[in-house]
Enzyme design. Structure first.
Site, PDB file in Angstrom:
ATOM      1  N   CYS A   1       1.828  -6.552   5.607  1.00  0.00           N
ATOM      2  CA  CYS A   1       2.200  -7.032   4.279  1.00  0.00           C
ATOM      3  C   CYS A   1       3.658  -6.639   4.062  1.00  0.00           C
ATOM      4  CB  CYS A   1       1.272  -6.466   3.209  1.00  0.00           C
ATOM      5  SG  CYS A   1       1.282  -4.656   3.093  1.00  0.00           S
ATOM      6  N   ALA A   2       4.059  -6.422   2.821  1.00  0.00           N
ATOM      7  CA  ALA A   2       5.466  -6.152   2.538  1.00  0.00           C
ATOM      8  C   ALA A   2       5.935  -4.827   3.118  1.00  0.00           C
ATOM      9  CB  ALA A   2       5.707  -6.169   1.034  1.00  0.00           C
TER      10      ALA A   2
END
Length: 499
Positions: A26-27
């Protein structure tokens, strides 16, 4: 940093390549799904260069590298292991084992769907924030907006407005692609289904809300209709009455699903389920012709005839209900939400907020979750910066300097998992600061009109008339979190040298 060495160490201390079923990111986090969850060595993983924290949640081993670096590590993993890092959403259903309780699996499903599309939502939200700055009166000029004072940039401002609204108007297309892929169907069929739901020939969802239910006529002239960012709706969206499809006497309203979330999620699941069933029972020589046709037509018909209208109304009521709760719950409710926001992030439940916020924006044009997330993120950053000031542990100070600034700018995982939770007491200071800041913005009814980076950059997503109140909330969150953490350093002497 030697990225190949990093990924080799990640694999080694995660139980070897045979123990890793899938890898996604993810981020900020590298997420590994393991065959045997007892084979990873948390202590050795935490010692790997670049790793800011390690924890296991929702059936995944999650290594926090931080924004930017995690993408490089993921790419290096694919390079070293010849693309063996797989997107878990594309893994065959029969090879996957359910992990966690039903709520954890539901949240993980939402995460799998929304994490890939968050960059598009954030980009649109930030552009919408820029549009708010350009159109707000009395911000830089008395009695005028930036556009009114500088007519030469009106064209640029209109362009920004169109760019900002596109990800939200066509949000079902993004969700349709991502959700259908997650449910095991053809993502391009999912995108095509979503295109049906936002087709120009069906009435715009925002216009539909302006119709008189008794007469199906607009309650206001077309130019009085406004979209999420307060701009007049024009062009193809001008309509005067609600149209229907007459199918053997059964009337189906021609109303679109622009900006909605729940209808396309359900429709994508139905589409994928039908498609997978048809793939199993249809002869191979007929499959490519009939399966896409039947899947798309049946799902589209069911969506417009029954499922879509019900879920569209449910999503609208959910958004308006949460809005009402925040508006009428006062500072106590907001403070409690602020106190619990970081613990919610730990559980992963915050991944469901993306669906709620986009529905809030679609239904009301405002969201209260973003301002509270900003309070929490700044409080996490403040607690980490207090650790930077008072800790004598060199490694902890090194982690704190970068992760503290990152949290203030909206990325909290390195701060929360790498520092605050590890030392425990700074986390208490952070949630205390978040509660105080959130209570303040709840008392003053601060909302966001767009999504973006929750933290100090959050100003661009807040209506200009609430900037000063938002700033005071951020200051309260920072001061309380920093002060409480400093107090713990003074009273808990073991913190000073802890790592």
């Amino acid at each position: 940093m030697d990225l190949k060495k990093v990924v080799n160490e990640v694999v080694e201390h995660s139980g070897g390549v045979d123990n890793i079923r899938s890898v996604v990111h993810c981020a900020t986090r590298l997420r590994l799904e393991l065959n045997d969850e007892n084979k990873y060595d948390k202590d050795k993983l935490e010692d790997i260069e670049g790793v800011k924290g390690v924890f296991f949640n929702n059936g995944q081993l999650q290594l926090i590298f931080g924004s930017g670096l995690v993408q490089q590590v993921y790419a290096a993993y694919n390079e070293v292991y010849k693309g063996e890092a797989s997107d878990e959403s594309s893994t065959k259903d029969e090879t996957k084992r359910p992990k966690g309780n039903p709520l954890q699996r539901f949240v993980k499903m939402l995460s799998d769907i929304f994490v890939p599309i968050i960059p598009a939502i954030v980009a649109g939200g930030l552009l919408m924030g820029i549009n708010n700055v350009l159109t707000a009166k009395d911000l830089f000029y008395t009695g005028k907006s930036v556009i009114e004072a500088n007519p030469s940039i009106a064209g640029l401002a209109d362009m920004v407005n169109v760019f900002a609204n596109a990800p939200f108007v066509f949000l079902p297309v993004l969700i349709g692609f991502s959700a259908t892929k997650r449910f095991g169907g053809n993502p391009y069929l999912g995108a095509a289904l979503a295109m049906l739901m936002v087709h120009p020939d069906v009435m715009n969802f925002y216009v539909f809300g302006k119709l008189d239910p008794a007469t199906n006529q607009l309650l206001a002239p077309a130019l009085d209709i406004v979209n999420q960012s307060g701009q007049a709706v024009d062009g193809l969206q001008r309509v005067t009455s609600l149209g229907y499809w007459d199918v053997f006497g059964f009337k189906i309203a021609k109303v679109g699903y622009q900006g909605t979330v729940l209808p396309i999620l359900a429709a994508a699941w139905v589409l994928a389920t039908i498609e997978k069933f048809l793939r199993r029972v249809t002869p191979s020589w007929l499959d490519n012709l009939t399966t896409p046709l039947v899947s798309l037509f049946v799902t589209g018909f069911v969506t417009f005839a029954w499922m879509g209208p019900v879920l569209r109304e449910a999503g609208t009521l959910l958004g308006e209900g949460l809005q009402w709760l925040y508006t009428n719950g006062g500072f106590v409710g907001a403070g409690i939400f602020g106190l619990l926001y970081a613990p919610i992030v730990i559980t992963g439940l915050h991944q469901s907020f993306a669906a709620i916020e986009t529905q809030l924006l679609a239904a009301t044009g405002l969201t209260f979750i973003f301002p509270i997330a900003s309070m929490s993120n700044v409080a996490q950053g403040a607690a980490v910066l207090a650790v930077l000031v008072f800790s004598k542990n060199t490694k902890m100070k090194s982690i704190s300097s970068a992760s503290g600034i990152s949290a203030l700018l909206g990325i909290t995982e390195p701060a929360m998992f790498g520092v605050n939770l590890r030392l425990k007491y700074p986390f208490y200071g952070a949630i205390a600061g978040s509660a105080v800041g959130s209570a303040w913005i709840g008392l003053n009814k601060v909302f966001a009109s767009a999504l973006g980076a929750a933290g100090i950059p959050g100003f661009i997503s807040i209506p200009a008339n609430h900037w000063s109140t938002f700033a005071i909330g951020l200051a309260l969150s920072f001061i309380v979190a920093f002060s409480v953490t400093a107090y713990f350093f003074k009273t808990k002497k073991e913190l000073v040298n802890a790592s």
